[in-house]
Scaffold this active site. Structure first.
Site, PDB file in Angstrom:
ATOM      1  N   ASP A   1       5.226  19.999   8.363  1.00 59.38           N
ATOM      2  CA  ASP A   1       6.250  21.046   8.281  1.00 59.38           C
ATOM      3  C   ASP A   1       7.506  20.589   7.541  1.00 59.38           C
ATOM      4  O   ASP A   1       8.124  21.371   6.800  1.00 59.38           O
ATOM      5  CB  ASP A   1       6.614  21.541   9.690  1.00 59.38           C
ATOM      6  CG  ASP A   1       7.037  20.411  10.614  1.00 59.38           C
ATOM      7  OD1 ASP A   1       6.278  19.434  10.748  1.00 59.38           O
ATOM      8  OD2 ASP A   1       8.137  20.476  11.177  1.00 59.38           O
TER       9      ASP A   1
ATOM     10  N   ARG B   1      -3.997   9.893   4.017  1.00 58.75           N
ATOM     11  CA  ARG B   1      -2.827  10.665   4.411  1.00 58.75           C
ATOM     12  C   ARG B   1      -1.910  10.962   3.211  1.00 58.75           C
ATOM     13  O   ARG B   1      -1.389  12.055   3.044  1.00 58.75           O
ATOM     14  CB  ARG B   1      -2.067   9.833   5.438  1.00 58.75           C
ATOM     15  CG  ARG B   1      -0.945  10.512   6.093  1.00 58.75           C
ATOM     16  CD  ARG B   1      -1.395  11.289   7.296  1.00 58.75           C
ATOM     17  NE  ARG B   1      -0.400  12.251   7.681  1.00 58.75           N
ATOM     18  CZ  ARG B   1      -0.660  13.471   8.069  1.00 58.75           C
ATOM     19  NH1 ARG B   1      -1.888  13.904   8.139  1.00 58.75           N
ATOM     20  NH2 ARG B   1       0.301  14.293   8.406  1.00 58.75           N
TER      21      ARG B   1
ATOM     22  N   ARG C   1      -9.154   0.339   3.577  1.00 57.45           N
ATOM     23  CA  ARG C   1      -8.172   1.263   2.993  1.00 57.45           C
ATOM     24  C   ARG C   1      -6.873   0.528   2.675  1.00 57.45           C
ATOM     25  O   ARG C   1      -6.128   0.958   1.792  1.00 57.45           O
ATOM     26  CB  ARG C   1      -7.845   2.389   3.979  1.00 57.45           C
ATOM     27  CG  ARG C   1      -8.884   3.484   4.046  1.00 57.45           C
ATOM     28  CD  ARG C   1      -8.400   4.631   4.923  1.00 57.45           C
ATOM     29  NE  ARG C   1      -7.016   4.953   4.628  1.00 57.45           N
ATOM     30  CZ  ARG C   1      -6.102   5.275   5.535  1.00 57.45           C
ATOM     31  NH1 ARG C   1      -6.400   5.346   6.801  1.00 57.45           N
ATOM     32  NH2 ARG C   1      -4.858   5.530   5.177  1.00 57.45           N
TER      33      ARG C   1
ATOM     34  N   ASP D   1       3.324   0.568  12.326  1.00 55.94           N
ATOM     35  CA  ASP D   1       2.108   0.023  11.703  1.00 55.94           C
ATOM     36  C   ASP D   1       1.839  -1.432  12.105  1.00 55.94           C
ATOM     37  O   ASP D   1       0.821  -2.001  11.719  1.00 55.94           O
ATOM     38  CB  ASP D   1       2.190   0.140  10.171  1.00 55.94           C
ATOM     39  CG  ASP D   1       2.023   1.572   9.703  1.00 55.94           C
ATOM     40  OD1 ASP D   1       1.713   2.443  10.538  1.00 55.94           O
ATOM     41  OD2 ASP D   1       2.194   1.830   8.488  1.00 55.94           O
TER      42      ASP D   1
ATOM     43  N   LYS E   1       0.833  -1.217   0.000  1.00 59.49           N
ATOM     44  CA  LYS E   1       0.000   0.000   0.000  1.00 59.49           C
ATOM     45  C   LYS E   1       0.861   1.258   0.000  1.00 59.49           C
ATOM     46  O   LYS E   1       0.666   2.156  -0.815  1.00 59.49           O
ATOM     47  CB  LYS E   1      -0.912  -0.005   1.232  1.00 59.49           C
ATOM     48  CG  LYS E   1      -1.500   1.338   1.593  1.00 59.49           C
ATOM     49  CD  LYS E   1      -2.221   1.253   2.927  1.00 59.49           C
ATOM     50  CE  LYS E   1      -2.528   2.570   3.579  1.00 59.49           C
ATOM     51  NZ  LYS E   1      -1.409   3.348   4.063  1.00 59.49           N
ATOM     52  N   ASN E   2       1.800   1.334   0.946  1.00 56.46           N
ATOM     53  CA  ASN E   2       2.540   2.588   1.092  1.00 56.46           C
ATOM     54  C   ASN E   2       3.490   2.851  -0.072  1.00 56.46           C
ATOM     55  O   ASN E   2       3.852   4.001  -0.324  1.00 56.46           O
ATOM     56  CB  ASN E   2       3.289   2.615   2.431  1.00 56.46           C
ATOM     57  CG  ASN E   2       2.331   2.836   3.593  1.00 56.46           C
ATOM     58  OD1 ASN E   2       1.172   3.200   3.385  1.00 56.46           O
ATOM     59  ND2 ASN E   2       2.799   2.609   4.810  1.00 56.46           N
TER      60      ASN E   2
ATOM     61  N   CYS F   1      -5.318   8.230   9.155  1.00 60.57           N
ATOM     62  CA  CYS F   1      -5.561   7.784  10.530  1.00 60.57           C
ATOM     63  C   CYS F   1      -5.262   8.896  11.530  1.00 60.57           C
ATOM     64  O   CYS F   1      -4.317   9.663  11.354  1.00 60.57           O
ATOM     65  CB  CYS F   1      -4.679   6.577  10.834  1.00 60.57           C
ATOM     66  SG  CYS F   1      -5.059   5.164   9.788  1.00 60.57           S
TER      67      CYS F   1
ATOM     68  N   ARG G   1      -0.352  15.451  13.395  1.00 60.59           N
ATOM     69  CA  ARG G   1       0.511  14.921  12.330  1.00 60.59           C
ATOM     70  C   ARG G   1       0.872  16.069  11.381  1.00 60.59           C
ATOM     71  O   ARG G   1       0.275  16.229  10.319  1.00 60.59           O
ATOM     72  CB  ARG G   1      -0.201  13.795  11.566  1.00 60.59           C
ATOM     73  CG  ARG G   1      -0.429  12.561  12.412  1.00 60.59           C
ATOM     74  CD  ARG G   1      -1.137  11.462  11.656  1.00 60.59           C
ATOM     75  NE  ARG G   1      -0.250  10.735  10.754  1.00 60.59           N
ATOM     76  CZ  ARG G   1      -0.646   9.716   9.991  1.00 60.59           C
ATOM     77  NH1 ARG G   1      -1.896   9.315  10.026  1.00 60.59           N
ATOM     78  NH2 ARG G   1       0.196   9.102   9.190  1.00 60.59           N
ATOM     79  N   PRO G   2       1.855  16.890  11.758  1.00 56.24           N
ATOM     80  CA  PRO G   2       2.181  18.061  10.943  1.00 56.24           C
ATOM     81  C   PRO G   2       2.868  17.680   9.625  1.00 56.24           C
ATOM     82  O   PRO G   2       3.332  16.550   9.471  1.00 56.24           O
ATOM     83  CB  PRO G   2       3.136  18.861  11.830  1.00 56.24           C
ATOM     84  CG  PRO G   2       3.667  17.904  12.828  1.00 56.24           C
ATOM     85  CD  PRO G   2       2.721  16.751  12.936  1.00 56.24           C
TER      86      PRO G   2
HETATM   87  C1  UD1 Z   1       4.061   6.847   6.811  1.00 56.10           C
HETATM   88  C2  UD1 Z   1       3.142   5.692   6.497  1.00 56.10           C
HETATM   89  C3  UD1 Z   1       2.392   5.265   7.742  1.00 56.10           C
HETATM   90  C4  UD1 Z   1       3.381   4.964   8.877  1.00 56.10           C
HETATM   91  C5  UD1 Z   1       4.374   6.112   9.062  1.00 56.10           C
HETATM   92  C6  UD1 Z   1       5.480   5.777  10.043  1.00 56.10           C
HETATM   93  C7  UD1 Z   1       2.592   6.108   4.195  1.00 56.10           C
HETATM   94  C8  UD1 Z   1       1.582   6.526   3.221  1.00 56.10           C
HETATM   95  N1  UD1 Z   1       2.221   6.127   5.475  1.00 56.10           N
HETATM   96  O1  UD1 Z   1       3.230   7.921   7.275  1.00 56.10           O
HETATM   97  O2  UD1 Z   1       1.639   4.105   7.433  1.00 56.10           O
HETATM   98  O3  UD1 Z   1       2.664   4.805  10.088  1.00 56.10           O
HETATM   99  O4  UD1 Z   1       4.992   6.450   7.816  1.00 56.10           O
HETATM  100  O5  UD1 Z   1       6.161   4.626   9.646  1.00 56.10           O
HETATM  101  O6  UD1 Z   1       3.691   5.733   3.832  1.00 56.10           O
HETATM  102  N2  UD1 Z   1       6.110  14.462  11.358  1.00 56.10           N
HETATM  103  C9  UD1 Z   1       6.318  15.786  11.673  1.00 56.10           C
HETATM  104  N3  UD1 Z   1       6.430  16.682  10.629  1.00 56.10           N
HETATM  105  C10 UD1 Z   1       6.322  16.309   9.320  1.00 56.10           C
HETATM  106  C11 UD1 Z   1       6.117  14.941   9.030  1.00 56.10           C
HETATM  107  C12 UD1 Z   1       6.009  14.031  10.076  1.00 56.10           C
HETATM  108  O7  UD1 Z   1       6.416  16.164  12.839  1.00 56.10           O
HETATM  109  O8  UD1 Z   1       6.423  17.165   8.442  1.00 56.10           O
HETATM  110  C13 UD1 Z   1       6.016  13.459  12.467  1.00 56.10           C
HETATM  111  C14 UD1 Z   1       4.686  12.715  12.499  1.00 56.10           C
HETATM  112  O9  UD1 Z   1       3.709  13.449  13.204  1.00 56.10           O
HETATM  113  C15 UD1 Z   1       5.071  11.416  13.156  1.00 56.10           C
HETATM  114  C16 UD1 Z   1       6.516  11.184  12.677  1.00 56.10           C
HETATM  115  O10 UD1 Z   1       6.967  12.441  12.205  1.00 56.10           O
HETATM  116  O11 UD1 Z   1       5.090  11.560  14.552  1.00 56.10           O
HETATM  117  C17 UD1 Z   1       6.662  10.178  11.557  1.00 56.10           C
HETATM  118  O12 UD1 Z   1       5.714  10.457  10.548  1.00 56.10           O
HETATM  119  P1  UD1 Z   1       5.968  10.106   9.020  1.00 56.10           P
HETATM  120  O13 UD1 Z   1       7.132   9.163   8.895  1.00 56.10           O
HETATM  121  O14 UD1 Z   1       6.013  11.356   8.252  1.00 56.10           O
HETATM  122  O15 UD1 Z   1       4.634   9.320   8.680  1.00 56.10           O
HETATM  123  P2  UD1 Z   1       3.802   9.395   7.354  1.00 56.10           P
HETATM  124  O16 UD1 Z   1       4.688   9.627   6.187  1.00 56.10           O
HETATM  125  O17 UD1 Z   1       2.631  10.310   7.558  1.00 56.10           O
END
Ligand code: UD1
Length: 428
Positions: A125, A93, A398, A306, A22-23, A117, A122-123
């Site tokens: 930035d 997401r 999903r 996950d 999926k990812n 989810c 979940r920023p």
């Molecule tokens: C991806 C996966 C999700 C998995 C996650 C962590 C996809 C589509 N989804 O989600 O299934 O649970 O990786 O392995 O691939 N964060 C910030 N700022 C940012 C981005 C992230 O603070 O700009 C924080 C998030 O809130 C979280 C952490 O970084 O606490 C990791 O998130 P991230 O690796 O970005 O997860 P996703 O890419 O959303």
């Protein structure tokens, strides 16, 4: 309303085929926007997040042809739109990947802030920081849209403050066709990052170091059509490994990359489960009681967040006391409230859950709070005494292809049932 009904108590036994990741799919499909040619993508999982991604592509002008159930041809030569609206972005997401992909293709993108989810804040930035480093201007708009605009993207150094899968993907997407070299430091190393890089390289990109924490992207002017098969889903495979262990089953899980499953395998073995690796399959079986175990989730190659809810079920039926620590998200234990209804004994304090193993779980009406929380309900129901009914299964759909059919084939008593809203039937 559709629900899933499960009569617990059957061991999972037999063979199962894992679907495409999926990812990886939700990154690679938007990445086709960088290519003014025809892409053939194989091993695409038939799940709701892919359907949403294809709807967005269709809206942007992609011509999409299904060759068979899991093979798609996408022709992005005649795109006519660079806007992704809320009604499509909200359920997923990964809709933020359209920011990076459209920015690269058009120098301009407007995408609604993503859904997905709910695990606390979940920023995005770090995604926006990556775009800005390449010379894009980033503006939040009214109605929850973000606009990114660049005359010409130019390679630069991007240091990610936290290891983020999404920000790493967006940094790659936006830098592939930028002028010069981009260096992404503190990059995420998940298997689907490597898969995305391999896909783009097969189309003529020059991305080096994916799978390590420093990725170098040498900008190229043009990408060409390609044919590519998506890797097997690490988390779907891990989920069937956990479900087999939970039910004391014996299953050969086919179409996997055992290397991607090492952290899951190690924890299962620590709990007394037999796990054997083969070239592209893995055999899981359990005869003895589950040992207690402590688990902490971390970015890859650590234990995946996950897989955290699936392991909650295992720890709740293991002997003694086990501790599960969430190392990625602020708030990923919401589903435990539902598991308690089935007899799980767990204390949650912030990012730590402590499980006191119980002898058995009991059926109860429960709901899927999110994708992986939902699959935890299914695993708990497979071992529980009685008939469990799970609502809000759209979260599960999903990310899991043919979940009911696959579990039935392994001997589970499971079915999808349509019931009137708020009236839950008890017939299996
Ligand atoms: C991806 C996966 C999700 C998995 C996650 C962590 C996809 C589509 N989804 O989600 O299934 O649970 O990786 O392995 O691939 N964060 C910030 N700022 C940012 C981005 C992230 O603070 O700009 C924080 C998030 O809130 C979280 C952490 O970084 O606490 C990791 O998130 P991230 O690796 O970005 O997860 P996703 O890419 O959303």
């Amino acid at each position: 309303m559709e629900i899933i009904q499960i009569c617990g108590g059957n061991r999972l036994v037999g063979e199962i085929e894992i679907s495409g990741a999926k990812n990886a799919a939700v990154a690679i499909l938007p990445a086709t926007l960088l290519i003014e040619g025809v892409c053939r993508v194989e091993n695409v999982p038939n799940i709701a997040d892919v359907t949403t991604t294809l709807k967005i592509l269709n809206l942007l002008g992609s011509k999409i042809k299904y060759i068979n159930k899991n093979t798609i041809e996408i022709d992005n030569r005649n795109l006519h739109n660079n806007i992704v609206p809320y009604d499509l972005a909200r359920s997923m997401r990964a809709s933020y990947y359209f920011l990076g992909a459209l920015l690269s293709r058009f120098g301009n993108a407007r995408v609604s802030m993503p859904g997905g989810c709910n695990f606390g804040v979940r920023p995005v930035d770090q995604h926006l920081k990556a775009f800005a480093a390449l010379g894009a201007s980033v503006s939040p708009m009214e109605n929850g849209m973000i606009e990114v605009v660049a005359d010409r993207l130019t390679g630069n150094s991007i240091y990610l403050d936290i290891v983020s899968v999404g920000a790493t993907v967006n940094a790659i997407l936006s830098s592939v066709k930028a002028r010069g070299v981009t260096i992404i430091e503190n990059a995420a190393k998940e298997p689907h990052i490597v898969d995305l890089a391999n896909f783009l390289n097969s189309a003529g990109a020059d991305i080096r170091g994916a799978g390590t924490d420093v990725i170098k992207v040498y900008g190229v002017d043009i990408l060409h059509g390609t044919s590519y098969a998506i890797i097997p889903d690490q988390i779907e495979a891990g989920t069937y490994m956990a479900a087999t262990a939970a039910t004391g089953g014996d299953v050969l899980i086919k179409n996997v990359i055992p290397k991607h499953l090492e952290s899951i395998t190690a924890k299962l073995q620590e709990m007394g489960v037999l796990v054997e690796d083969f070239d592209d399959s893995i055999h899981v079986s359990r005869q003895n009681p589950l040992n207690q175990c402590n688990v902490k989730t971390m970015p890859h190659p650590g234990f995946p967040t996950d897989m955290q809810p699936q392991f909650s079920v295992l720890l709740s039926i293991a002997e003694g006391t086990s501790i599960l620590t969430e190392g990625v998200y602020d708030n990923r234990f919401r589903y435990i409230e539902e598991l308690r209804r089935m007899g799980v004994q767990a204390q949650v304090d912030g990012k730590v859950a402590v499980f006191q193993g119980v002898d058995y779980l009991t059926a109860a009406p429960v709901k899927a709070t999110d994708l992986r929380g939902g699959i935890a309900m299914i695993i708990a129901a497979l071992v529980a005494r009685g008939v469990t009914e799970i609502e809000e299964i759209q979260h599960i759909e999903r990310g899991y292809e043919n979940i009911v059919e696959k579990l039935s084939a392994l001997g589970a008593q499971i079915k999808r049932v349509t019931v009137p809203d708020s009236v839950v039937s008890h017939a299996l």
